[in-house]
Scaffold this active site. Structure first.
Site, short mmCIF file in Angstrom:
data_model
loop_
_atom_site.label_atom_id
_atom_site.label_comp_id
_atom_site.label_asym_id
_atom_site.label_seq_id
_atom_site.Cartn_x
_atom_site.Cartn_y
_atom_site.Cartn_z
CB CYS A 81 -1.01 0.03 1.14
SG CYS A 81 -2.27 1.28 0.80
CG ASP A 131 1.54 -7.58 -0.06
OD1 ASP A 131 0.79 -7.23 -1.01
OD2 ASP A 131 1.35 -7.23 1.12
CB THR A 150 -3.29 -2.97 -2.87
OG1 THR A 150 -3.78 -3.46 -4.13
CG2 THR A 150 -2.49 -1.70 -3.09
CB ALA A 151 -6.23 -6.00 0.20
CB ALA A 152 -7.39 -3.53 -4.53
CB CYS A 183 -3.89 3.12 -3.56
SG CYS A 183 -3.17 3.66 -2.01
#
Ligand code: FAD
Ligand code: UQ1
Length: 448
Positions: free
Chosen positions: A192, A327, A336-338, A370
């Site tokens: 992130c 990651d 990112t988690a997205a 983000c």
């Protein structure tokens, strides 16, 4: 043992097939064997295990994860900003893993991809037919002399990046009455990449609320040469820092914290000169890397230590029965988690095809997102692909600070994460992006 044809997809989508050994899902006392082993039970691990447990059934999938607790890390920005509680971000790992998987509560300490097995910290050898590696990133605070000591002993030195320090952040913000409030961005890839500045905007707003803004200098000391990697959003953020009187120092890398003197030492990455700043508050973003246990397996990783995958299929470039999500892989996108949500959908389709002897057809386009919170109730929702081209879900200009995007980030996404993503039901917003444009466009625009 059976023999099975498996496919290694090359960069142009053609398939090279070759033979490999396949194990039965048997289990001896000293050695267990699974159809699929998932290494890491974080964001990518839970969702992958859920998808494959559903497909393969009980006893076929093992997740190797040492932590008893699962964290929803994206909410840590709001915990640091005093807008959510830490408790909202934590659930027991036992609750978020699918009930049909075997949870091996240990670390992987050794990978042996030539023999399709891993060794765990409690001495077990686990064999697999297929493996998905989702180990996340390692925080290397120890690479900055004085940083760990300062985080432990100085209430004004904080970091949103670790569960053991994120709860200090808001107290430090409230205690800051004057001087330099410094926010850092390190000289490594990080997860992130917007988070180091999101907390700065929330802190700056709090300084105003507390009536101390005119006595506090807010500094963003970043090792990067730009405020954000995508021009559209960088332009919006430059307006925000200008309007809010935040000083950005580019190419400044934190190299030491001297908490006894309240000093932070930075290196100017262009001139090599050292520069010392006094701080009244210091928010650290640590240097990061892939976990050591992965980095040391040279057969799996690239030069930077990340599991080397084909950027489109997310299959290991060297071992066709290994994939990686999130990651810890080499996909050149913002971590990112997205991104994990999109990658998870691609890996599920491709690995299922591979398991069934069909060619892999799903391609990852680098989608990542983000949510750049700029104050309580305002957010710029950055979404883009491998080329840094905006890939926005909503048919409105997401480069603007918006209340709706803040609400999405603070209230909607956490619910989606626990109830949609971890159970393996969320592949990212690609479908909705097209649907909101009535299927007439994929929402992709070129960088200006
Ligand atoms: P993780 O979820 O970190 O999981 C990795 C797992 O691997 C961990 O459970 C770990 O215990 C385990 N593991 C490590 N080593 C081993 C080993 N040797 N053996 C076995 N298991 C191991 N993303 C967004 O999309 N939006 C945001 O707004 C956002 N904000 C963020 C803000 C902050 C402050 C932070 C810290 C992160 C943020 N992220 C955000 C990033 C997001 O949380 C991560 O990108 C995402 O969690 C990555 O998922 P992962 O599965 O790759 O890794
Ligand atoms: C997303 O899918 C996701 O994973 C669940 C995040 O992590 C929490 C995000 O921050 C974002 C922005 C997305 C993308 C989702 C939408 C609806 C745009």
């Amino acid at each position: 043992m059976q023999s099975v044809r498996i496919f290694l997809q090359n960069g142009r989508g053609a398939c090279i097939s070759y033979s490999s050994r396949m194990f039965s899902s048997s289990s001896r006392a000293d050695q267990k064997s699974y159809k699929l082993v998932v290494v890491g039970g974080g964001t990518g691990g839970c969702s992958t295990a859920a998808r494959f447990c559903h497909r393969l059934g009980k006893g076929k999938v093992a997740v190797i994860e040492p932590s008893e607790k699962h964290y929803y890390q994206p909410l840590w920005t709001l915990v640091g900003g005093g807008l959510k509680t830490f408790e909202e971000t934590v659930r027991p790992t036992s609750q978020v893993l699918p009930k049909d998987c075997d949870w091996i509560k240990a670390k992987v300490v050794n990978f042996d991809p030539d023999n399709n097995k891993v060794t765990t910290s409690d001495g077990q050898e686990i064999k697999y037919e297929f493996m998905v590696v989702t180990m996340g990133m390692q925080l290397n605070f120890n690479l900055i002399p004085g940083a760990l000591e300062a985080l432990k002993n100085d209430p004004q030195v904080v970091s949103n990046y670790a569960p053991w320090t994120v709860q200090k952040t808001f107290k430090a913000i409230k205690n800051t009455k004057s001087g330099n409030a410094i926010f850092t961005f390190p000289n490594t890839p990080i997860k992130c990449a917007g988070a180091p500045q999101k907390i700065m905007y929330l802190a700056e707003e709090q300084f105003r609320k507390n009536g101390v803004r005119d006595k506090v200098t807010v500094l963003y000391n970043t090792a990067l040469g730009v405020i954000f990697g995508v021009k559209k959003y960088a332009a919006s953020l430059l307006k925000v820092v200008e309007k809010r009187n935040i000083k950005v120092n580019y190419r400044r890398n934190l190299i030491e914290v001297k908490s006894d003197k309240k000093e932070a030492v930075f290196e100017d990455l262009d001139s090599g000169k050292k520069e010392t700043f006094t701080y009244s508050m210091l928010h650290l973003t640590p240097p990061m890397s892939a976990p050591d246990e992965l980095r040391q397996c040279k057969k799996l990783v690239n030069e930077a230590g990340f599991l080397e995958v084909n950027n489109e299929t997310l299959q290991s470039t060297r071992y066709p029965n290994i994939f990686s999500i999130g990651d810890c892989n080499s996909a050149p996108t913002s971590k990112t988690a997205a991104a994990v949500a999109s990658q998870g959908g691609v890996v599920f389709k491709n690995l299922t095809a591979l398991m069934n002897g069909r060619p892999m057809q799903k391609k990852y386009d680098g989608y990542t997102s983000c949510p750049l919170i700029t104050r309580k109730g305002r957010c710029i929702l950055a979404e883009f692909d491998y080329n840094g081209n905006p890939l926005e879900t909503f048919p409105i200009d997401q480069g603007k600070e918006r209340w709706t995007m803040y609400h999405l980030k603070a209230d909607v996404l956490p619910v989606m994460y626990w109830n949609g993503m971890l159970p393996g039901r969320w592949n990212g917003p690609g479908f909705y992006r097209k649907a909101l444009r009535l299927g007439l466009s994929d929402g992709r625009t070129k960088q200006a």
